[in-house]
Motif scaffolding. Structure first.
Motif, PDB file in Angstrom:
ATOM      1  N   VAL A 259       0.865  -1.188   0.000  1.00  0.00           N
ATOM      2  CA  VAL A 259       0.000   0.000   0.000  1.00  0.00           C
ATOM      3  C   VAL A 259       0.901   1.239   0.000  1.00  0.00           C
ATOM      4  CG1 VAL A 259      -1.787   1.288   1.219  1.00  0.00           C
ATOM      5  CG2 VAL A 259      -1.815  -1.215   1.245  1.00  0.00           C
ATOM      6  N   PRO A 260       1.072   1.867  -1.158  1.00  0.00           N
ATOM      7  CA  PRO A 260       1.932   3.059  -1.216  1.00  0.00           C
ATOM      8  C   PRO A 260       1.377   4.172  -0.338  1.00  0.00           C
ATOM      9  CG  PRO A 260       1.460   2.219  -3.408  1.00  0.00           C
ATOM     10  CD  PRO A 260       0.547   1.494  -2.473  1.00  0.00           C
ATOM     11  N   LEU A 261       2.265   4.839   0.372  1.00  0.00           N
ATOM     12  CA  LEU A 261       1.869   5.932   1.256  1.00  0.00           C
ATOM     13  C   LEU A 261       2.920   7.024   1.137  1.00  0.00           C
ATOM     14  CD1 LEU A 261       0.503   5.650   4.854  1.00  0.00           C
ATOM     15  CD2 LEU A 261       2.389   7.213   4.383  1.00  0.00           C
ATOM     16  N   ARG A 262       2.452   8.275   1.053  1.00  0.00           N
ATOM     17  CA  ARG A 262       3.387   9.391   0.933  1.00  0.00           C
ATOM     18  C   ARG A 262       2.809  10.619   1.615  1.00  0.00           C
ATOM     19  NH1 ARG A 262       2.795  11.859  -5.194  1.00  0.00           N
ATOM     20  NH2 ARG A 262       4.048  13.488  -4.212  1.00  0.00           N
ATOM     21  N   PHE A 263       3.708  11.472   2.081  1.00  0.00           N
ATOM     22  CA  PHE A 263       3.323  12.814   2.501  1.00  0.00           C
ATOM     23  C   PHE A 263       3.405  13.707   1.272  1.00  0.00           C
ATOM     24  CE2 PHE A 263       3.807  10.827   6.448  1.00  0.00           C
ATOM     25  CZ  PHE A 263       3.279  11.632   7.451  1.00  0.00           C
ATOM     26  N   ALA A 264       2.379  14.538   1.064  1.00  0.00           N
ATOM     27  CA  ALA A 264       2.282  15.267  -0.194  1.00  0.00           C
ATOM     28  C   ALA A 264       1.599  16.607   0.016  1.00  0.00           C
ATOM     29  CB  ALA A 264       1.499  14.444  -1.217  1.00  0.00           C
ATOM     30  N   THR A 265       1.724  17.471  -0.972  1.00  0.00           N
ATOM     31  CA  THR A 265       0.902  18.677  -1.011  1.00  0.00           C
ATOM     32  C   THR A 265      -0.477  18.308  -1.537  1.00  0.00           C
ATOM     33  OG1 THR A 265       1.589  19.222  -3.260  1.00  0.00           O
ATOM     34  CG2 THR A 265       2.916  20.125  -1.445  1.00  0.00           C
ATOM     35  N   PHE A 266      -1.451  19.194  -1.311  1.00  0.00           N
ATOM     36  CA  PHE A 266      -2.783  18.909  -1.814  1.00  0.00           C
ATOM     37  C   PHE A 266      -2.804  18.921  -3.340  1.00  0.00           C
ATOM     38  CE2 PHE A 266      -6.972  20.115  -3.352  1.00  0.00           C
ATOM     39  CZ  PHE A 266      -7.725  19.076  -2.821  1.00  0.00           C
ATOM     40  N   GLY A 267      -2.027  19.795  -3.945  1.00  0.00           N
ATOM     41  CA  GLY A 267      -1.987  19.845  -5.402  1.00  0.00           C
ATOM     42  C   GLY A 267      -1.562  18.523  -6.013  1.00  0.00           C
ATOM     43  N   ALA A 268      -0.623  17.830  -5.345  1.00  0.00           N
ATOM     44  CA  ALA A 268      -0.201  16.523  -5.849  1.00  0.00           C
ATOM     45  C   ALA A 268      -1.360  15.537  -5.807  1.00  0.00           C
ATOM     46  CB  ALA A 268       0.980  16.006  -5.030  1.00  0.00           C
ATOM     47  N   TYR A 269      -2.146  15.559  -4.728  1.00  0.00           N
ATOM     48  CA  TYR A 269      -3.315  14.690  -4.663  1.00  0.00           C
ATOM     49  C   TYR A 269      -4.330  15.062  -5.732  1.00  0.00           C
ATOM     50  CZ  TYR A 269      -7.548  12.392  -3.191  1.00  0.00           C
ATOM     51  OH  TYR A 269      -8.671  11.614  -3.191  1.00  0.00           O
ATOM     52  N   PHE A 270      -4.602  16.343  -5.871  1.00  0.00           N
ATOM     53  CA  PHE A 270      -5.590  16.804  -6.842  1.00  0.00           C
ATOM     54  C   PHE A 270      -5.213  16.363  -8.252  1.00  0.00           C
ATOM     55  CE2 PHE A 270      -7.757  19.985  -9.469  1.00  0.00           C
ATOM     56  CZ  PHE A 270      -9.002  20.048  -8.863  1.00  0.00           C
ATOM     57  N   ASP A 271      -3.933  16.462  -8.576  1.00  0.00           N
ATOM     58  CA  ASP A 271      -3.481  16.031  -9.907  1.00  0.00           C
ATOM     59  C   ASP A 271      -3.658  14.528 -10.092  1.00  0.00           C
ATOM     60  OD1 ASP A 271      -2.809  18.647 -10.479  1.00  0.00           O
ATOM     61  OD2 ASP A 271      -0.684  18.382  -9.974  1.00  0.00           O
ATOM     62  N   ALA A 272      -3.544  13.776  -8.989  1.00  0.00           N
ATOM     63  CA  ALA A 272      -3.707  12.326  -9.086  1.00  0.00           C
ATOM     64  C   ALA A 272      -5.157  11.922  -9.344  1.00  0.00           C
ATOM     65  CB  ALA A 272      -3.200  11.661  -7.799  1.00  0.00           C
ATOM     66  N   LEU A 273      -6.102  12.869  -9.166  1.00  0.00           N
ATOM     67  CA  LEU A 273      -7.508  12.588  -9.472  1.00  0.00           C
ATOM     68  C   LEU A 273      -7.817  12.667 -10.963  1.00  0.00           C
ATOM     69  CD1 LEU A 273      -9.450  14.561  -6.694  1.00  0.00           C
ATOM     70  CD2 LEU A 273      -9.180  12.081  -6.870  1.00  0.00           C
ATOM     71  N   ALA A 274      -6.872  13.167 -11.763  1.00  0.00           N
ATOM     72  CA  ALA A 274      -7.147  13.422 -13.178  1.00  0.00           C
ATOM     73  C   ALA A 274      -7.740  12.220 -13.913  1.00  0.00           C
ATOM     74  CB  ALA A 274      -5.873  13.904 -13.867  1.00  0.00           C
ATOM     75  N   PRO A 275      -7.252  10.998 -13.716  1.00  0.00           N
ATOM     76  CA  PRO A 275      -7.805   9.873 -14.484  1.00  0.00           C
ATOM     77  C   PRO A 275      -9.259   9.543 -14.169  1.00  0.00           C
ATOM     78  CG  PRO A 275      -5.623   9.336 -13.600  1.00  0.00           C
ATOM     79  CD  PRO A 275      -6.062  10.590 -12.936  1.00  0.00           C
ATOM     80  N   VAL A 276      -9.767   9.975 -13.006  1.00  0.00           N
ATOM     81  CA  VAL A 276     -11.120   9.582 -12.616  1.00  0.00           C
ATOM     82  C   VAL A 276     -12.109  10.736 -12.647  1.00  0.00           C
ATOM     83  CG1 VAL A 276     -10.165   7.770 -11.149  1.00  0.00           C
ATOM     84  CG2 VAL A 276     -10.767   9.979 -10.124  1.00  0.00           C
ATOM     85  N   ARG A 277     -11.669  11.938 -13.004  1.00  0.00           N
ATOM     86  CA  ARG A 277     -12.543  13.108 -12.889  1.00  0.00           C
ATOM     87  C   ARG A 277     -13.801  12.984 -13.725  1.00  0.00           C
ATOM     88  NH1 ARG A 277      -8.145  18.120 -12.967  1.00  0.00           N
ATOM     89  NH2 ARG A 277      -6.924  17.368 -11.190  1.00  0.00           N
TER      90      ARG A 277
END
Length: 833
Positions: A259-277
């Motif tokens: 289970v990958p886990l990372r500390f990140a900025t919110f922008g990094a998370y938001f960009d990771a939503l791109a495939p499911v938007r």
């Protein structure tokens, strides 16, 4: 034993939630808590390559720059590296439910301008993690600011199965929302363990984290990573274990390598939503409301805020006209207006405008406070009005009497305090009328006849017994109205007084105004008949109610004074209707909520149940299509049970978290101004939003010895528009308006001020749709669409310099406290005894 790998990747976004204009400490001390706590996070960025965090609110950035300019430069470097993210486009994280629309538009514009100018980055998001309800127009405001998404954490309608979705406003504008269930963790087994434990974490604690992530994953869209806004409680510090997060990531990898886990900025998370938007659900942006006391208490701060925002917007309008009509005599004071708006932003901070804070936030002998800022804005608005009208008076050819100015975009003929009622053209002025002389009456008439309604009062209690619409003879009331009721301010046991209230069926009734002997008197002018009712009330203090029946306008003006209400008491005015309303509309920033009552309907998605905030008005539609509206000047709380709407006047709290607050207390005198608007016609023809604007923005006196001749037209619009703003910005005149009827159609703006071009734009003046030069501009509008029309002029106004030090705005005697650095204060301010 390692848990099975069944989770998507997990993003932990460290964040810090303060009440940055003061909560349990005065402004000068609070800004130290905020700055130092963010600097602790910045320390961890330097110490641990795996750490990053998000930072919000410009006043916190100013505090860091003031107290630690060396660290401000370090912060800028970390922002450029992407280790720190400027996450909030708004200058401050405000309540979003109690101010007018322009407060939030301007808050976004100035927040983004400041961060771009001072840190070289423009934030991408509306970061609203601590609001307690989201109004209908929030998606449109977010989109008009050019922000990519909206983040809030409370009251998502589908929080258990959709924490990311497309939110839509009434005009159809969409924005992407991310709505996790909280901005931090207060529990013993959530992410707070990671941030609060000295560590290392045991296997059981790591399993707690897995279970916590699994719960959050259930509301995460398929294919998207899990979002955790990381922290332990309010005012969250970085992890207590100095080896975290790197050591925690190593512990996690050994416990659950799949289970990958990372500390990140919110922008990094938001960009990771791109495939499911594209697959995300679409739903209204509006939500239910929580923390019910916030919408009721401290009417002093709410009504003062309302007065200030209207005064400031009227001054901008007068200054715009003067700078264009009398440019040799008046220079548009752009920098002064900028400073006024910033102070209004500070007073729109959540706990401030909620009225939920220690008294030192509102008034303090040594620290810059809420009162100082309100008085500054009022004084500036009055001064600029005086200077603008003086310049316009000098431009006229003859001396005339003092004038009154109409800062609204329609001709008005509403009564003013029963003293006069005259027609004032849109953005025009007339000589100030002579006030009428009141004539005393021997008794209150049994029946009060006006042009629009017929009324009857109880001769013993002064309650309003009947209100009949004149044209149809339709009775609107179903029982004694404007009756004051005192109730015990009960709340769930785990809530602090001043944070929450139970709903009306659960609040014990203590007394009502009909329980106390009353004395009635009456007087009239050619404008209105006024009745005054005096008595004692619950707690032994005096009560005075004033009912002003306007003879030639569909409004009943009401004023109530209460004295010395006991602690933890709710006082409301109730208005039983002749039948249960079928639909309820309620003012929100830049528009209104529209919902069904008492049973929800799929075609009307507005929230109607519970204690709700209203901006200027609420309207209750009967089966016939007629109805009754309640207008207010900053008395925001509304609640309805059955067929009885209530205007919640006050919720008294002597101490908030152990701190005294005279603004929250029931001691002393309290004055409430509100009105009823009788509508005997359809919503389309009712003009309720405009009636509410008139009630909140009376004609402005010029305070000059001459009449400023503004009979020449400035701006005229079609009836479906309310112009909230006329100001100058650079080379442009900026008009911000909203479609006010909730109906798509055509709109028209006629412009008689000098200009050389026109364009429809977003809030920043970008994304322009230009018009051919003319004097009239027509365009289509959608339901409740916010429109910005910019008119290019030949001469620019002065450039505004970003504020970097509050000292010049603070009273001289309070500047020492403002500038005092307290390096030892960090984390959560202490509660009182």
């Amino acid at each position: 034993m390692t848990a099975p790998a069944t989770l998507p990747p997990v993003f932990i976004v460290p964040n810090f939630h303060p009440a940055s204009s003061g909560w349990l400490a005065n402004w000068s001390v609070e800004r130290n808590y905020c700055a130092n706590t963010y600097l602790r996070h910045l320390d961890r960025v330097a110490e641990d390559p795996a750490y990053c965090f998000v930072i919000s609110e410009v006043n916190n950035l100013i505090a860091i720059r003031n107290f630690r300019p060396d660290r401000f430069e370090e912060l800028k470097q970390r922002v450029r590296e992407g280790r720190v993210e400027l996450v909030n486009g708004f200058f401050i994280e405000a309540t979003m439910s109690l101010g007018g629309g322009e407060v939030y538009a301007k808050m976004g514009v100035e927040g983004m301008r400041w961060q771009q100018a001072m840190l070289g980055r423009k934030p991408r998001f509306a970061w609203c993690i601590d609001i307690c309800g989201t109004p209908e127009q929030k998606a449109q405001i977010t989109e008009q600011l050019g922000l990519e998404g909206l983040v809030f954490t409370r009251n998502n309608r589908r929080e258990h199965d959709a924490n990311s979705f497309w939110a839509v406003s009434p005009d159809g504008t969409r924005t992407l929302v991310v709505a996790p269930t909280h901005y931090s963790d207060f529990g013993s087994k959530g992410i707070g363990e990671v941030f609060g434990t000295i560590g290392p974490l045991s296997t059981e604690q790591l399993q707690n984290q897995f279970d916590y992530f699994a719960v959050r994953a259930k509301a995460t869209p398929p294919g998207a990573p899990v979002l955790i806004l990381g922290g332990k409680g309010d005012y969250a510090l970085p992890p207590a274990n100095p080896a975290y997060p790197s050591a925690f990531l190593a512990e996690w990898s050994a416990f659950q390598p799949n289970v990958p886990l990372r500390f990140a900025t919110f922008g990094a998370y938001f960009d990771a939503l791109a495939p499911v938007r594209d697959a995300l659900v679409t739903q209204p942006v509006s939500t239910p409301y929580a923390w019910n006391a916030f919408w009721v208490q401290n009417p002093r701060v709410k009504s003062w805020f309302r007065r200030c925002e209207h005064a400031l917007q009227a001054a901008e309008t007068a200054a715009t006209i003067a700078s264009l009509r009398a440019p040799d005599a008046f220079t548009y004071p752009a920098q002064d207006f900028y400073h006024a708006w910033l102070q209004l932003f500070l007073n729109a901070d959540r706990n401030t405008l909620w009225g939920a804070a220690g008294g030192m936030v509102f008034e303090h002998p040594e620290s810059w406070d809420v009162r100082d800022r309100f008085e500054w804005v009022e004084a500036l608005s009055s001064r600029i009005n005086h200077e603008a009208f003086a310049a316009l008076s000098e431009a006229t050819t003859s001396a005339k009497p003092e004038s009154i100015f109409n800062p609204l975009n329609w001709d008005r003929q509403d009564p003013v305090d029963g003293l006069y009622q005259v027609r004032v053209p849109a953005y025009g002025s007339i000589p100030a009328p002579q006030p009428a002389n009141p004539r005393s009456l021997e008794a209150v008439p049994e029946e009060i006849q006006t042009e629009f309604y017929t009324a009857r009062l109880d001769p013993v209690t002064g309650d309003l017994l009947s209100l009949r619409a004149k044209a149809s003879d339709r009775e609107l009331l179903g029982g004694p109205a404007n009756r004051l009721v005192a109730e015990r301010a009960t709340r769930p046991e785990w809530y602090q007084a001043g944070d929450n209230l139970l709903l009306r069926p659960e609040r014990p009734r203590l007394a009502c105004s009909a329980d106390f002997p009353a004395t009635l008197s009456a007087y009239e002018t050619d404008v209105a008949l006024t009745v005054e009712i005096e008595s004692t009330f619950w707690g032994g203090g005096r009560s005075k109610r004033i009912l002003r029946f306007n003879k030639h306008y569909p409004r009943v003006d009401l004023e109530t004074e209460l004295s010395d209400i006991p602690d933890e008491t709710v006082v409301l005015a109730e208005f039983p209707l002749a039948e249960t309303p079928r639909e309820i509309r309620r003012g929100v920033p830049f528009g209104f909520s529209h919902g069904a009552w008492p049973v929800p309907r799929a075609d009307l998605e507005g929230i109607t149940h519970g204690i709700l905030p209203a901006v200027r008005w609420s309207d209750y539609e009967l089966s016939s299509g007629a109805g009754l509206a309640i207008l207010d000047r900053g008395i925001t709380g509304r609640e309805i049970t059955g067929s009885t709407p209530c205007l919640l006047l006050i919720n008294t709290v002597e101490k908030y978290y152990g701190y005294e607050n005279t603004w929250l207390s029931g001691a002393g005198k309290h004055r409430f101004i509100y009105a009823l608007a009788v509508r005997d016609n359809s919503w389309k023809d009712s003009r309720v939003p405009r009636l509410a604007w008139e009630f909140n923005q009376p004609p402005v006196p010029s305070h000059t010895p001459q009449h400023a001749d503004l009979k020449t037209q400035c701006i005229r619009t079609s009836p479906n528009l309310i112009v909230e703003v006329m100001r100058r910005d650079g080379a442009d005149i900026e008009l911000r308006m909203v479609e006010c009827l909730g109906q798509s159609g055509m709109a028209r703006v006629e412009v008689y001020l000098p200009h050389i071009g026109a364009a429809l734009t977003d809030f920043h003046g970008d994304r322009a749709h230009t018009f051919s030069k003319g004097s009239a501009y027509e365009f289509t509008v959608r339901s409740q669409q916010i429109i910005t029309l910019r008119l290019r002029t030949a001469i620019s106004v002065p450039i505004v310099n970003p504020l970097i030090d509050w000292t010049s705005l603070s009273p001289k005697e309070k500047q020492t406290a403002l500038c005092t650095y307290l390096p030892e204060v960090v984390g959560h301010p202490p509660r009182g005894e």
